[in-house]
Structure formats: C-alpha cells, structure tokens
Design an enzyme around this catalytic site. Structure first.
Site, short mmCIF file in Angstrom:
data_model
loop_
_atom_site.label_atom_id
_atom_site.label_comp_id
_atom_site.label_asym_id
_atom_site.label_seq_id
_atom_site.Cartn_x
_atom_site.Cartn_y
_atom_site.Cartn_z
N ASP A 162 0.79 -1.23 0.00
CA ASP A 162 0.00 0.00 0.00
C ASP A 162 0.83 1.28 0.00
OD1 ASP A 162 -2.48 -1.29 -0.11
OD2 ASP A 162 -2.28 -1.82 2.00
N ARG A 177 -2.09 4.46 9.07
CA ARG A 177 -1.09 3.87 8.18
C ARG A 177 -0.29 4.91 7.41
NH1 ARG A 177 -2.49 -1.00 4.61
NH2 ARG A 177 -0.24 -0.94 4.79
N ARG A 232 -10.04 4.20 0.58
CA ARG A 232 -8.65 4.60 0.85
C ARG A 232 -8.02 5.48 -0.23
NH1 ARG A 232 -6.46 0.89 4.50
NH2 ARG A 232 -8.09 0.36 5.99
N HIS A 248 -10.11 -3.02 -1.57
CA HIS A 248 -9.15 -2.46 -2.51
C HIS A 248 -9.45 -3.05 -3.90
CE1 HIS A 248 -5.82 -1.61 0.68
NE2 HIS A 248 -6.18 -0.45 0.17
N ILE A 287 -7.41 -9.53 8.97
CA ILE A 287 -7.35 -8.06 8.97
C ILE A 287 -7.27 -7.52 7.53
CG2 ILE A 287 -6.53 -7.66 11.33
CD1 ILE A 287 -3.67 -7.57 10.22
N CYS A 297 -0.83 -7.86 -0.84
CA CYS A 297 -0.51 -6.74 0.08
C CYS A 297 0.82 -6.92 0.79
CB CYS A 297 -1.53 -6.60 1.20
SG CYS A 297 -3.12 -7.18 0.85
#
Ligand code: CIR
Length: 253
Positions: free
Chosen positions: A66, A85, A131, A161, A242, A248
C-alpha cells in the site's frame, strides 16, 4: 519478469491491525510462520528479496504494497488513506531510494494505496475506494501518462481495494470476482471467474514462472492450473482476518 521483492516482517501489534471482517484477531505466532512461508515461496520464484524489520508503531505495516506503486523505471510513494497507516511511507521512502533515481509522490488532499492499483502490461487501473480518492487517482493517472503508460480510473462498489477483487496473472488473463466479474474495464481480458465462495482467492500474485495463491481455494487453484500456470499455495489465514491478501504483503518490481 520481477527481479526484486520487498517484504516487511509483521510486528506483534499486527493483532490490532485495521479490519472490516469478523474473523477474529490474528494469532501472531501463526502470522510469523505464514510470513516465513511467503518468503520461501517467493525465493522459489527466483527474485532478490529485501526483508525489512518490523515496526510495532504501525500494526499494518507488513502490508507494504500500500505504500508504493512501482514500475521498472520509477517509483511512486503513495499517501495512504488510512490515518493510522499514513506515515508508513516515511520508512519505505529511503528503501525505495536504494533502487530508484526517479521517485514521484502522491500529495494531500490526494490519497492513494497500492492495493488499489492494478498493472496489466502497460495499462494501469486505479481504484477509487475508501482509501484512494479521486484526487489521488488523478495525480497517479497524470504521473503514469507522463511516463507513457495508460491509466483508467475504476470506481469500487463493495470491494475493499481494487486488487481484492481483480488481479492479473499474465498472458492477458485476469482473475475476477464479485463486482468485477462483468465489469466493462476488464471485459477485453481473458477471465478466470472466482466464485463467491472462493472470493478471497481473487487476490493472487504472478511472480515469474509461478502464480502464488492462498491455500484452501481448490476450484480457483484448478482453474489457474488449467490455464497453464504452475501454482504455489501459501496460507495467509491470519492476514485475511485483517483484510490482507497475498499481494498486500509485498512490493514486486
Ligand atoms: C488495512 O486495513 O489497511 C490492512 N488491515 C489491510 C491492508 C491490505 N492491503 C491490501 O489489500 N493491499
């Protein structure tokens, strides 16, 4: 072909990672073993692996994907939309400088996370999600077009995502689930449709001669193998709790 991969060890605070699922908290010891296995799978793909140390200040920082969008020629440091984050990029930027001379940045008020970016050959798809906002997506589109890549912005309906629901495994083939099964943006590609029961398996990674897939999704595994690919299964159950998928956990370039 990918030459390099960056991963980051999970910290014990991983158990407090952000999540929208109700699968319970990750078991840290198990997550560590799964991370070891992920690295072993990547080694089999013949890439140079940079393993960054954990940082307990950022529970989700093992999800390095990310923090950046990488091509052969340049890197883009993102501006993660999740507040907890956002500063993960401070640790990633110096690492990227070891590999890249040319680095671009997504600037506020634009937000963007790498999980929303899908590269299919010279065409990038940029997801608008909770996001990644339109401003961030447009900044990235401009950067990519200035570097002679194509870019299309895709609005997400339900997926977390973009790559939660669509990934590219080479040879014009995409894995698609849910809202992307019949999405205009991906209708020109050869599609492997991932059923609702196996939706999590839509997030796979093609690394050189292999497609790495999450373990426990036999139908998708079979479909990928029938399309001519060799697969390696890796258990990512603790990351799934999570909202983390296979992609990722690494940056590939
Ligand atoms: C988060 O909510 O940000 C993490 N718990 C999961 C991030 C997953 N990243 C990805 O799909 N690229």
């Amino acid at each position: 072909m990918f030459k390099n991969i960056i991963v980051k060890r999970p910290a014990e605070t991983l158990v407090n990672g952000l999540t929208t699922s109700d699968l319970g908290k990750p078991i840290f010891e198990k997550a560590l073993i799964q991370h070891d296995a992920y690295i072993e799978a990547l080694k089999k793909c013949g890439v140079e692996i940079t393993v960054l140390p954990e940082n307990s200040e950022f529970p989700d920082s093992t999800f390095v994907e990310d923090t950046a969008v990488l091509t052969e020629e340049f890197a883009v440091v993102t501006n993660p939309g999740a507040e907890s984050r956002n500063r993960e990029i401070d640790e990633m930027e110096p690492v990227l400088k070891r590999f890249y001379k040319k680095i671009y940045y997504i600037e506020a008020p634009g937000t963007l996370e790498g999980g929303d970016i899908l590269q299919i050959e010279d065409h990038f798809y940029i997801g608008i999600s909770t996001r990644t906002n339109l401003e961030g997506a447009e900044q990235l589109k401009q950067i990519l077009e200035s570097e002679n890549y194509k870019a299309t912005i895709v609005k997400l309906e339900k997926f977390f995502h973009l790559k939660t629901g669509v990934t590219y495994i080479g040879n014009g083939t995409v894995l698609v689930a849910g809202e992307f099964t019949d999405h205009d943006a991906f209708n020109s590609y050869y599609k492997i449709i991932v059923s609702a029961e196996e939706e999590y398996a839509a997030n796979c990674i093609r690394v050189n001669d292999y497609v790495i897939i999450p373990s426990g999704y036999p139908e998708t595994k079979k479909n990928i193998e029938n399309a001519g690919y060799q697969t390696i299964e890796v258990d990512t159950s603790e990351y799934r709790k999570i909202d983390g998928g296979l992609s990722c956990l690494s940056l590939r370039f």
